[in-house]
Scaffold this motif. Structure first.
Motif, PDB file in Angstrom:
ATOM      1  N   VAL A 156       0.822  -1.208   0.000  1.00  0.00           N
ATOM      2  CA  VAL A 156       0.000   0.000   0.000  1.00  0.00           C
ATOM      3  C   VAL A 156       0.862   1.266   0.000  1.00  0.00           C
ATOM      4  CG1 VAL A 156      -1.633   1.335   1.408  1.00  0.00           C
ATOM      5  CG2 VAL A 156      -1.995  -1.114   1.065  1.00  0.00           C
ATOM      6  N   ALA A 157       2.060   1.191   0.542  1.00  0.00           N
ATOM      7  CA  ALA A 157       2.919   2.366   0.690  1.00  0.00           C
ATOM      8  C   ALA A 157       3.365   2.911  -0.659  1.00  0.00           C
ATOM      9  CB  ALA A 157       4.150   2.006   1.528  1.00  0.00           C
ATOM     10  N   PRO A 158       3.657   4.223  -0.726  1.00  0.00           N
ATOM     11  CA  PRO A 158       4.197   4.797  -1.962  1.00  0.00           C
ATOM     12  C   PRO A 158       5.486   4.101  -2.382  1.00  0.00           C
ATOM     13  CG  PRO A 158       3.532   6.540  -0.455  1.00  0.00           C
ATOM     14  CD  PRO A 158       3.452   5.249   0.321  1.00  0.00           C
ATOM     15  N   GLN A 159       5.670   3.990  -3.682  1.00  0.00           N
ATOM     16  CA  GLN A 159       6.881   3.399  -4.244  1.00  0.00           C
ATOM     17  C   GLN A 159       7.611   4.390  -5.150  1.00  0.00           C
ATOM     18  OE1 GLN A 159       7.871   0.374  -3.206  1.00  0.00           O
ATOM     19  NE2 GLN A 159       6.021   0.285  -1.939  1.00  0.00           N
ATOM     20  N   ASN A 160       7.148   5.647  -5.179  1.00  0.00           N
ATOM     21  CA  ASN A 160       7.831   6.602  -6.050  1.00  0.00           C
ATOM     22  C   ASN A 160       9.232   6.894  -5.509  1.00  0.00           C
ATOM     23  OD1 ASN A 160       7.558   9.127  -4.277  1.00  0.00           O
ATOM     24  ND2 ASN A 160       5.397   8.613  -4.568  1.00  0.00           N
ATOM     25  N   PRO A 161      10.204   7.124  -6.373  1.00  0.00           N
ATOM     26  CA  PRO A 161      11.606   7.240  -5.951  1.00  0.00           C
ATOM     27  C   PRO A 161      11.881   8.314  -4.899  1.00  0.00           C
ATOM     28  CG  PRO A 161      11.517   6.846  -8.295  1.00  0.00           C
ATOM     29  CD  PRO A 161      10.094   7.071  -7.846  1.00  0.00           C
ATOM     30  N   PRO A 162      11.290   9.516  -4.958  1.00  0.00           N
ATOM     31  CA  PRO A 162      11.583  10.485  -3.888  1.00  0.00           C
ATOM     32  C   PRO A 162      11.161   9.991  -2.511  1.00  0.00           C
ATOM     33  CG  PRO A 162      10.648  11.599  -5.795  1.00  0.00           C
ATOM     34  CD  PRO A 162      10.485  10.136  -6.031  1.00  0.00           C
ATOM     35  N   TYR A 163      10.013   9.324  -2.432  1.00  0.00           N
ATOM     36  CA  TYR A 163       9.564   8.759  -1.154  1.00  0.00           C
ATOM     37  C   TYR A 163      10.564   7.733  -0.652  1.00  0.00           C
ATOM     38  CZ  TYR A 163       6.547   6.311   2.208  1.00  0.00           C
ATOM     39  OH  TYR A 163       6.038   5.732   3.340  1.00  0.00           O
ATOM     40  N   LEU A 164      10.993   6.833  -1.543  1.00  0.00           N
ATOM     41  CA  LEU A 164      11.927   5.783  -1.139  1.00  0.00           C
ATOM     42  C   LEU A 164      13.267   6.369  -0.711  1.00  0.00           C
ATOM     43  CD1 LEU A 164      11.188   3.087  -3.878  1.00  0.00           C
ATOM     44  CD2 LEU A 164      10.303   3.208  -1.536  1.00  0.00           C
ATOM     45  N   SER A 165      13.670   7.465  -1.347  1.00  0.00           N
ATOM     46  CA  SER A 165      14.923   8.125  -0.975  1.00  0.00           C
ATOM     47  C   SER A 165      14.868   8.644   0.458  1.00  0.00           C
ATOM     48  CB  SER A 165      15.212   9.281  -1.937  1.00  0.00           C
ATOM     49  OG  SER A 165      16.223  10.125  -1.440  1.00  0.00           O
ATOM     50  N   VAL A 166      13.783   9.312   0.813  1.00  0.00           N
ATOM     51  CA  VAL A 166      13.655   9.835   2.173  1.00  0.00           C
ATOM     52  C   VAL A 166      13.480   8.687   3.160  1.00  0.00           C
ATOM     53  CG1 VAL A 166      12.402  11.419   3.686  1.00  0.00           C
ATOM     54  CG2 VAL A 166      12.644  11.963   1.259  1.00  0.00           C
ATOM     55  N   LYS A 167      12.774   7.654   2.743  1.00  0.00           N
ATOM     56  CA  LYS A 167      12.583   6.485   3.611  1.00  0.00           C
ATOM     57  C   LYS A 167      13.929   5.866   3.986  1.00  0.00           C
ATOM     58  CE  LYS A 167      10.584   1.832   3.643  1.00  0.00           C
ATOM     59  NZ  LYS A 167      10.014   0.747   2.800  1.00  0.00           N
ATOM     60  N   GLU A 168      14.829   5.735   3.007  1.00  0.00           N
ATOM     61  CA  GLU A 168      16.153   5.167   3.290  1.00  0.00           C
ATOM     62  C   GLU A 168      16.928   6.058   4.252  1.00  0.00           C
ATOM     63  OE1 GLU A 168      17.449   2.129   2.471  1.00  0.00           O
ATOM     64  OE2 GLU A 168      15.337   1.864   1.961  1.00  0.00           O
ATOM     65  N   ALA A 169      16.790   7.371   4.092  1.00  0.00           N
ATOM     66  CA  ALA A 169      17.457   8.292   5.015  1.00  0.00           C
ATOM     67  C   ALA A 169      16.903   8.135   6.428  1.00  0.00           C
ATOM     68  CB  ALA A 169      17.280   9.732   4.531  1.00  0.00           C
ATOM     69  N   LEU A 170      15.594   8.004   6.537  1.00  0.00           N
ATOM     70  CA  LEU A 170      14.964   7.849   7.849  1.00  0.00           C
ATOM     71  C   LEU A 170      15.430   6.565   8.531  1.00  0.00           C
ATOM     72  CD1 LEU A 170      12.796   8.852   9.880  1.00  0.00           C
ATOM     73  CD2 LEU A 170      11.150   7.417   8.643  1.00  0.00           C
ATOM     74  N   LYS A 171      15.538   5.483   7.782  1.00  0.00           N
ATOM     75  CA  LYS A 171      15.963   4.207   8.355  1.00  0.00           C
ATOM     76  C   LYS A 171      17.388   4.293   8.918  1.00  0.00           C
ATOM     77  CE  LYS A 171      15.079   0.515   5.868  1.00  0.00           C
ATOM     78  NZ  LYS A 171      14.907  -0.344   4.659  1.00  0.00           N
ATOM     79  N   LYS A 172      18.168   5.208   8.392  1.00  0.00           N
ATOM     80  CA  LYS A 172      19.531   5.379   8.890  1.00  0.00           C
ATOM     81  C   LYS A 172      19.585   6.315  10.100  1.00  0.00           C
ATOM     82  CE  LYS A 172      24.211   6.230   7.199  1.00  0.00           C
ATOM     83  NZ  LYS A 172      25.037   6.602   6.021  1.00  0.00           N
ATOM     84  N   ILE A 173      18.708   7.328  10.106  1.00  0.00           N
ATOM     85  CA  ILE A 173      18.754   8.344  11.165  1.00  0.00           C
ATOM     86  C   ILE A 173      17.982   7.923  12.414  1.00  0.00           C
ATOM     87  CG2 ILE A 173      18.096  10.710  11.776  1.00  0.00           C
ATOM     88  CD1 ILE A 173      20.491  10.579   9.919  1.00  0.00           C
ATOM     89  N   TYR A 174      16.754   7.434  12.254  1.00  0.00           N
ATOM     90  CA  TYR A 174      15.855   7.201  13.391  1.00  0.00           C
ATOM     91  C   TYR A 174      16.459   6.301  14.468  1.00  0.00           C
ATOM     92  CZ  TYR A 174      11.590   6.021  15.965  1.00  0.00           C
ATOM     93  OH  TYR A 174      10.649   5.833  16.954  1.00  0.00           O
ATOM     94  N   PRO A 175      17.117   5.189  14.120  1.00  0.00           N
ATOM     95  CA  PRO A 175      17.677   4.334  15.182  1.00  0.00           C
ATOM     96  C   PRO A 175      18.784   5.008  15.987  1.00  0.00           C
ATOM     97  CG  PRO A 175      17.463   3.119  13.116  1.00  0.00           C
ATOM     98  CD  PRO A 175      17.245   4.561  12.790  1.00  0.00           C
ATOM     99  N   ASN A 176      19.320   6.120  15.500  1.00  0.00           N
ATOM    100  CA  ASN A 176      20.384   6.817  16.216  1.00  0.00           C
ATOM    101  C   ASN A 176      19.869   7.893  17.160  1.00  0.00           C
ATOM    102  OD1 ASN A 176      23.230   5.957  15.121  1.00  0.00           O
ATOM    103  ND2 ASN A 176      21.850   5.981  13.362  1.00  0.00           N
ATOM    104  N   CYS A 177      18.547   8.070  17.211  1.00  0.00           N
ATOM    105  CA  CYS A 177      17.971   9.015  18.153  1.00  0.00           C
ATOM    106  C   CYS A 177      17.916   8.367  19.536  1.00  0.00           C
ATOM    107  CB  CYS A 177      16.563   9.424  17.734  1.00  0.00           C
ATOM    108  SG  CYS A 177      16.496  10.435  16.250  1.00  0.00           S
ATOM    109  N   ALA A 178      18.428   9.062  20.526  1.00  0.00           N
ATOM    110  CA  ALA A 178      18.335   8.568  21.903  1.00  0.00           C
ATOM    111  C   ALA A 178      16.904   8.710  22.394  1.00  0.00           C
ATOM    112  CB  ALA A 178      19.296   9.354  22.793  1.00  0.00           C
ATOM    113  N   ALA A 179      16.641   8.223  23.601  1.00  0.00           N
ATOM    114  CA  ALA A 179      15.280   8.267  24.160  1.00  0.00           C
ATOM    115  C   ALA A 179      14.753   9.690  24.244  1.00  0.00           C
ATOM    116  CB  ALA A 179      15.260   7.609  25.531  1.00  0.00           C
ATOM    117  N   ASN A 180      15.648  10.669  24.424  1.00  0.00           N
ATOM    118  CA  ASN A 180      15.214  12.069  24.520  1.00  0.00           C
ATOM    119  C   ASN A 180      15.182  12.771  23.167  1.00  0.00           C
ATOM    120  OD1 ASN A 180      17.923  12.283  23.982  1.00  0.00           O
ATOM    121  ND2 ASN A 180      18.409  13.595  25.737  1.00  0.00           N
ATOM    122  N   GLY A 181      15.366  12.009  22.081  1.00  0.00           N
ATOM    123  CA  GLY A 181      15.307  12.578  20.748  1.00  0.00           C
ATOM    124  C   GLY A 181      16.558  13.308  20.315  1.00  0.00           C
ATOM    125  N   GLN A 182      17.665  13.112  21.022  1.00  0.00           N
ATOM    126  CA  GLN A 182      18.906  13.811  20.716  1.00  0.00           C
ATOM    127  C   GLN A 182      19.936  12.854  20.121  1.00  0.00           C
ATOM    128  OE1 GLN A 182      19.157  17.161  21.070  1.00  0.00           O
ATOM    129  NE2 GLN A 182      17.052  17.178  21.827  1.00  0.00           N
TER     130      GLN A 182
END
Length: 531
Positions: A156-182
């Motif tokens: 169901v999710a978008p498959q257009n390339p700009p969406y996938l590009s940001v999605k890949e960036a998010l997958k790299k950044i989000y796990p590095n956020c500490a519990a306080n978001g820093q």
């Protein structure tokens, strides 16, 4: 074999299902749920619930808890209360399954078309909210997905390339956020940092740059060539002349210290924007990132794939280029420029209103301007127009200013006509020197192209209009022409434009720019699953 069969079914079913109109207005209503009050819904809910009820609650729980991968807050769907019930043995409870069905359906709706209504974001967003899938379409996806909740989400999710590009960036950044978001903090420095500087802050800066994908060879406290290259790139994207220096409290230092969760929210807003677009782009398309002022063409034609990329100049914040889908339908060589209403009133009239008649005549001659009536049936003498009265609203501006084709025309010598009704198109420019500047949000809405000749040659390939013919027909220095040459495009070329402030580029670097169009804050305010 089961996984292969599921993938094969999805490949057959999904493209057929998503040939939906991207501009259709959704019809919505609301109902009260057990998980947080009014919720936007579509269609016949019992039909949807009976389809979703085929999914196992364990799979649904896992899928909802991992929905951060798509820029949605898991706690908006699988709540703490639901998790408490689940841990208490509620996985076998019909009440919890009913609530999970409601949450999961809402998640699919938010994922498919976004929860923020694009028409609430600004006049420059030219999309309307998409209709959700029909029950029959959703049932086909559930079947093709092997009744796996995570597979349904991916379908169901978008498959257009700009969406996938940001999605890949998010997958790299989000796990590095500490519990306080820093992030892991960078040691503050009171020194100006530049090439060959040594400072305890530099190790933290290098780690942050490496996380963003920049090449960092040595993890130490030396400001080396790798850091210089990364800092110059960041400064360019901050629309400033790169100097390779990190000053305490300066823009580069502040960029590095924007919190991890704020970056996540930035990417979340960008992913929401791309949900307004079609789920898939065509095999041939243009995408223009209005925030990064960049053009990309992709052509996946078998045997003759083509890519093209270059810089653009697009609308400044007070005259935004629109977020939209359109098509190139005509290439015009040596175009006339009809001054748009905003430019006419705010720029041209202001320049002319205090001039004497002889100065007005000289102004029009210098710029190769003409004045015409609205029907373009009669050319008028510009010295007879009450320009002051037009500026004060006491005289009707029932005229057009038109510029003759020549090398100094505001549109340059090539224009790419689109289909929209708001006078936005792509074109060459008479200010080609501006493409070397980092700040290129300078136009009144239309999009200027760094390499219009390359694009024209690509679009018209297979016709008489090869590069030599194009070079021969366009105005030469000193020439002022009296007519244009219009060439219809046989295969209309889709054009997508969006103000994306984050992306993972093809070099693996995650880049961020300022939200100069001020869309992100509004989007996050209206989203139902913002972090």
């Amino acid at each position: 074999m089961g996984a292969l069969r599921t993938a094969s079914l999805l490949a057959l079913v999904i493209p057929f299902l998503f040939q939906a109109k991207s501009f259709a207005q959704v019809s919505t209503s609301s109902f009260d749920t057990d998980i947080g009050g009014p919720t936007t819904v579509v269609g016949n809910q019992p039909d949807y619930y009976s389809i979703i009820d085929q999914l196992y609650i364990d799979d649904m729980r896992t899928a909802m808890r991992n929905i951060w991968n798509h820029g949605l807050n898991p706690k908006a769907y699988w709540t703490d209360d639901m998790e408490w019930s689940y841990q208490k043995g509620g996985g076998y409870s019909r009440d919890l399954k009913y609530r999970a069905n409601q949450s999961y359906l809402q998640l699919l709706q938010d994922l498919y078309g976004g929860s923020a209504d694009p028409q609430m974001i600004g006049y420059d967003v030219k999309f309307v909210k998409k209709n959700f899938l029909t029950p029959k379409q959703l049932a086909a996806i559930v079947l093709a997905s092997g009744k796996r909740a995570d597979s349904v989400i991916e379908a169901v999710a978008p498959q257009n390339p700009p969406y996938l590009s940001v999605k890949e960036a998010l997958k790299k950044i989000y796990p590095n956020c500490a519990a306080n978001g820093q992030w892991i903090p960078i040691t503050p420095s009171k020194k100006t940092l530049k090439l060959n500087s040594k400072d305890n802050a530099i190790l933290g800066i290098k780690k942050r740059l490496a996380l963003l994908g920049y090449k960092i060879t040595n993890m130490d406290n030396l400001f080396d060539g790798d850091v210089l290259t990364a800092v110059n790139d960041i400064q360019w994207n901050l629309r400033m002349k790169p100097d390779g220096i990190i000053s305490p409290g300066g823009r580069t230092w502040n960029f590095l210290n924007i919190s991890c969760m704020d970056r996540v929210r930035q990417m979340q807003a960008d992913m929401e924007k791309m949900r307004w677009f079609p789920q898939n782009f065509e095999d041939r398309y243009i995408f223009i990132n209005l925030a990064m002022t960049y053009f990309a063409l992709v052509d996946k034609t078998p045997g003759a794939p083509t890519t093209m990329s270059f810089r653009t100049i697009n609308g400044r914040p007070d005259r935004k280029s629109p977020t939209m889908r359109d098509e190139i339908v005509t290439v015009i060589f040596n175009p006339f420029w009809v001054v748009p209403p905003t430019v006419f009133m705010q720029d041209k009239v202001e320049e002319i209103k205090n001039l004497q008649p002889y100065e007005i005549a000289a102004y029009f001659a210098q710029h190769n301007y003409e004045v015409w009536n609205k029907a373009f049936t009669k050319r008028l003498d510009p010295t007879t127009i009450d320009w002051w009265g037009i500026s004060q609203g006491t005289s009707s501006p029932d005229i057009y200013i038109r510029q003759k084709p020549h090398l100094g025309n505001a549109l340059g010598v090539i224009k790419f006509e689109l289909t929209n009704s708001f006078a936005i198109y792509l074109h060459d420019t008479n200010q080609r020197e501006l493409f070397i500047e980092p700040q290129r949000q300078l136009s009144s809405g239309c999009i200027r192209l760094e390499k219009p000749f390359d694009l024209a040659e690509y679009i018209l390939q297979g016709t008489q209009w090869n590069r030599a013919a194009i070079d021969a027909v366009v105005a030469k220095p000193g020439e002022v022409l009296s007519k244009s040459t219009e060439v219809p495009v046989k295969m209309k070329l889709p054009v997508y434009t969006a103000h994306l402030t984050s992306q993972m580029s093809s070099d693996g670097i995650i880049r961020f720019v300022d939200d100069s169009y001020e869309q992100n804050g509004l989007i996050l305010r209206y989203m139902s699953a913002a972090f």
